[in-house]
Design a protein around this motif. Structure first.
Motif, PDB file in Angstrom:
ATOM      1  N   UNK A 120      -4.512  27.506  44.342  1.00  0.00           N
ATOM      2  CA  UNK A 120      -3.135  27.121  44.662  1.00  0.00           C
ATOM      3  C   UNK A 120      -2.278  27.091  43.398  1.00  0.00           C
ATOM      4  N   UNK A 121      -1.056  27.593  43.522  1.00  0.00           N
ATOM      5  CA  UNK A 121      -0.121  27.588  42.411  1.00  0.00           C
ATOM      6  C   UNK A 121       1.082  26.723  42.769  1.00  0.00           C
ATOM      7  N   UNK A 122       1.688  26.061  41.790  1.00  0.00           N
ATOM      8  CA  UNK A 122       2.861  25.232  42.070  1.00  0.00           C
ATOM      9  C   UNK A 122       4.056  26.070  42.510  1.00  0.00           C
ATOM     10  N   UNK A 123       4.803  25.539  43.490  1.00  0.00           N
ATOM     11  CA  UNK A 123       6.049  26.170  43.918  1.00  0.00           C
ATOM     12  C   UNK A 123       7.226  25.648  43.112  1.00  0.00           C
ATOM     13  N   UNK A 124       7.128  24.401  42.703  1.00  0.00           N
ATOM     14  CA  UNK A 124       8.233  23.758  42.013  1.00  0.00           C
ATOM     15  C   UNK A 124       7.667  22.625  41.159  1.00  0.00           C
ATOM     16  N   UNK A 125       8.491  22.133  40.248  1.00  0.00           N
ATOM     17  CA  UNK A 125       8.113  20.991  39.421  1.00  0.00           C
ATOM     18  C   UNK A 125       9.378  20.219  39.084  1.00  0.00           C
ATOM     19  N   UNK A 126       9.235  18.919  38.956  1.00  0.00           N
ATOM     20  CA  UNK A 126      10.376  18.109  38.517  1.00  0.00           C
ATOM     21  C   UNK A 126       9.897  17.090  37.497  1.00  0.00           C
ATOM     22  N   UNK A 127      10.776  16.789  36.547  1.00  0.00           N
ATOM     23  CA  UNK A 127      10.368  15.886  35.466  1.00  0.00           C
ATOM     24  C   UNK A 127      10.327  14.426  35.910  1.00  0.00           C
ATOM     25  N   UNK A 128       9.373  13.699  35.365  1.00  0.00           N
ATOM     26  CA  UNK A 128       9.285  12.256  35.534  1.00  0.00           C
ATOM     27  C   UNK A 128       9.074  11.661  34.144  1.00  0.00           C
ATOM     28  N   UNK A 129       9.148  10.364  34.039  1.00  0.00           N
ATOM     29  CA  UNK A 129       8.925   9.719  32.753  1.00  0.00           C
ATOM     30  C   UNK A 129       7.512  10.017  32.274  1.00  0.00           C
ATOM     31  N   UNK A 130       7.397  10.661  31.142  1.00  0.00           N
ATOM     32  CA  UNK A 130       6.096  10.955  30.549  1.00  0.00           C
ATOM     33  C   UNK A 130       5.413  12.190  31.087  1.00  0.00           C
ATOM     34  N   UNK A 189       2.132  23.792  47.877  1.00  0.00           N
ATOM     35  CA  UNK A 189       1.957  23.898  49.325  1.00  0.00           C
ATOM     36  C   UNK A 189       0.818  24.845  49.626  1.00  0.00           C
ATOM     37  N   UNK A 190      -0.023  24.446  50.561  1.00  0.00           N
ATOM     38  CA  UNK A 190      -1.128  25.292  51.002  1.00  0.00           C
ATOM     39  C   UNK A 190      -0.662  26.275  52.056  1.00  0.00           C
ATOM     40  N   UNK A 191      -1.599  27.032  52.589  1.00  0.00           N
ATOM     41  CA  UNK A 191      -1.294  27.996  53.637  1.00  0.00           C
ATOM     42  C   UNK A 191      -0.883  27.267  54.913  1.00  0.00           C
ATOM     43  N   UNK A 192       0.120  27.768  55.628  1.00  0.00           N
ATOM     44  CA  UNK A 192       0.512  27.114  56.878  1.00  0.00           C
ATOM     45  C   UNK A 192      -0.552  27.263  57.957  1.00  0.00           C
ATOM     46  N   UNK A 193      -0.632  26.253  58.787  1.00  0.00           N
ATOM     47  CA  UNK A 193      -1.536  26.250  59.935  1.00  0.00           C
ATOM     48  C   UNK A 193      -0.659  26.191  61.179  1.00  0.00           C
ATOM     49  N   UNK A 194      -0.887  27.087  62.119  1.00  0.00           N
ATOM     50  CA  UNK A 194      -0.073  27.139  63.326  1.00  0.00           C
ATOM     51  C   UNK A 194      -0.896  26.695  64.529  1.00  0.00           C
ATOM     52  N   UNK A 195      -0.291  25.856  65.355  1.00  0.00           N
ATOM     53  CA  UNK A 195      -0.911  25.379  66.587  1.00  0.00           C
ATOM     54  C   UNK A 195       0.007  25.783  67.732  1.00  0.00           C
ATOM     55  N   UNK A 196      -0.553  26.434  68.738  1.00  0.00           N
ATOM     56  CA  UNK A 196       0.242  26.889  69.871  1.00  0.00           C
ATOM     57  C   UNK A 196      -0.222  26.196  71.139  1.00  0.00           C
ATOM     58  N   UNK A 227       0.782  19.704  51.694  1.00  0.00           N
ATOM     59  CA  UNK A 227       1.655  19.558  50.527  1.00  0.00           C
ATOM     60  C   UNK A 227       0.990  18.591  49.558  1.00  0.00           C
ATOM     61  N   UNK A 228       0.865  19.043  48.323  1.00  0.00           N
ATOM     62  CA  UNK A 228       0.296  18.218  47.258  1.00  0.00           C
ATOM     63  C   UNK A 228       1.360  17.950  46.212  1.00  0.00           C
ATOM     64  N   UNK A 229       1.439  16.705  45.786  1.00  0.00           N
ATOM     65  CA  UNK A 229       2.290  16.319  44.654  1.00  0.00           C
ATOM     66  C   UNK A 229       1.346  15.929  43.528  1.00  0.00           C
ATOM     67  N   UNK A 233      -1.190  13.599  48.776  1.00  0.00           N
ATOM     68  CA  UNK A 233      -1.235  14.689  49.761  1.00  0.00           C
ATOM     69  C   UNK A 233      -0.576  14.262  51.054  1.00  0.00           C
ATOM     70  N   UNK A 234      -0.071  15.268  51.778  1.00  0.00           N
ATOM     71  CA  UNK A 234       0.452  15.054  53.125  1.00  0.00           C
ATOM     72  C   UNK A 234       0.249  16.331  53.922  1.00  0.00           C
ATOM     73  N   UNK A 235       0.192  16.194  55.214  1.00  0.00           N
ATOM     74  CA  UNK A 235      -0.029  17.351  56.073  1.00  0.00           C
ATOM     75  C   UNK A 235      -1.507  17.647  56.259  1.00  0.00           C
ATOM     76  N   UNK A 236      -1.803  18.792  56.854  1.00  0.00           N
ATOM     77  CA  UNK A 236      -3.194  19.155  57.151  1.00  0.00           C
ATOM     78  C   UNK A 236      -3.929  19.685  55.919  1.00  0.00           C
ATOM     79  N   UNK A 237      -4.394  18.771  55.080  1.00  0.00           N
ATOM     80  CA  UNK A 237      -5.058  19.149  53.825  1.00  0.00           C
ATOM     81  C   UNK A 237      -6.581  19.074  53.910  1.00  0.00           C
TER      82      UNK A 237
END
Length: 154
Positions: free
Chosen positions: A78-88, A95-102, A119-121, A143-147
């Protein structure tokens, strides 16, 4: 004809001429409580399973604490899609691969497809000034979502 026992509640009758329906016409409140308790007990193993899966995932992700983002990407793919600065440091958004449920169509409703992705932070701190993937040490992962199907190579 069946008479209502004291303390019993009247239930609907499907076939009023049927003997079985007549026997089910009245139920005591204790029987209703038992039926409700048994139906709710069926949900508990699912909740316990989800807690166990989440605990297992937390343990697998905790093994990355102290490693670099380069090691994380090499082991998960997995590679990062975005990054934002925090203190230190920085938080990398992955984001991982999407999972579809029908849900199939019925005679009344159309088919519905829902997609979700893991989604991993990844919280990191900078260890040197060159700003490469080797310079960001992982301090924590949320983490959040189907990980739960996240693959980790050794």
């Amino acid at each position: 004809m069946i008479t209502r026992p004291p303390g019993a509640f009247r239930l609907f009758v499907l076939f009023s001429g049927s003997t079985r329906a007549a026997l089910l016409k009245y139920l005591r409140s204790s029987a209703i409580a038992v039926i409700c308790a048994l139906s709710l007990a069926g949900c508990q193993p699912t909740a316990e399973y989800q807690v166990a899966v989440s605990r297992d995932l937390d343990a697998r992700l905790a093994t990355f604490r102290g490693s670099t983002m380069a090691e994380f990407s090499a082991r998960t793919g997995l590679l990062p899609l975005d990054a934002y600065p925090i203190t230190g440091g920085r938080v990398f958004v992955i984001e991982g691969q999407p999972i579809f449920v029908t849900l199939p169509a019925t005679s009344v409703t159309p088919a519905v497809t829902r997609g979700a992705a893991c989604r991993l932070l990844v919280s990191t701190e900078q260890t040197s000034t060159t700003r490469t993937a080797d310079d960001w040490k992982i301090t924590g992962i949320q983490h959040s979502g189907p990980c739960n199907n996240l693959t980790v190579r050794d």
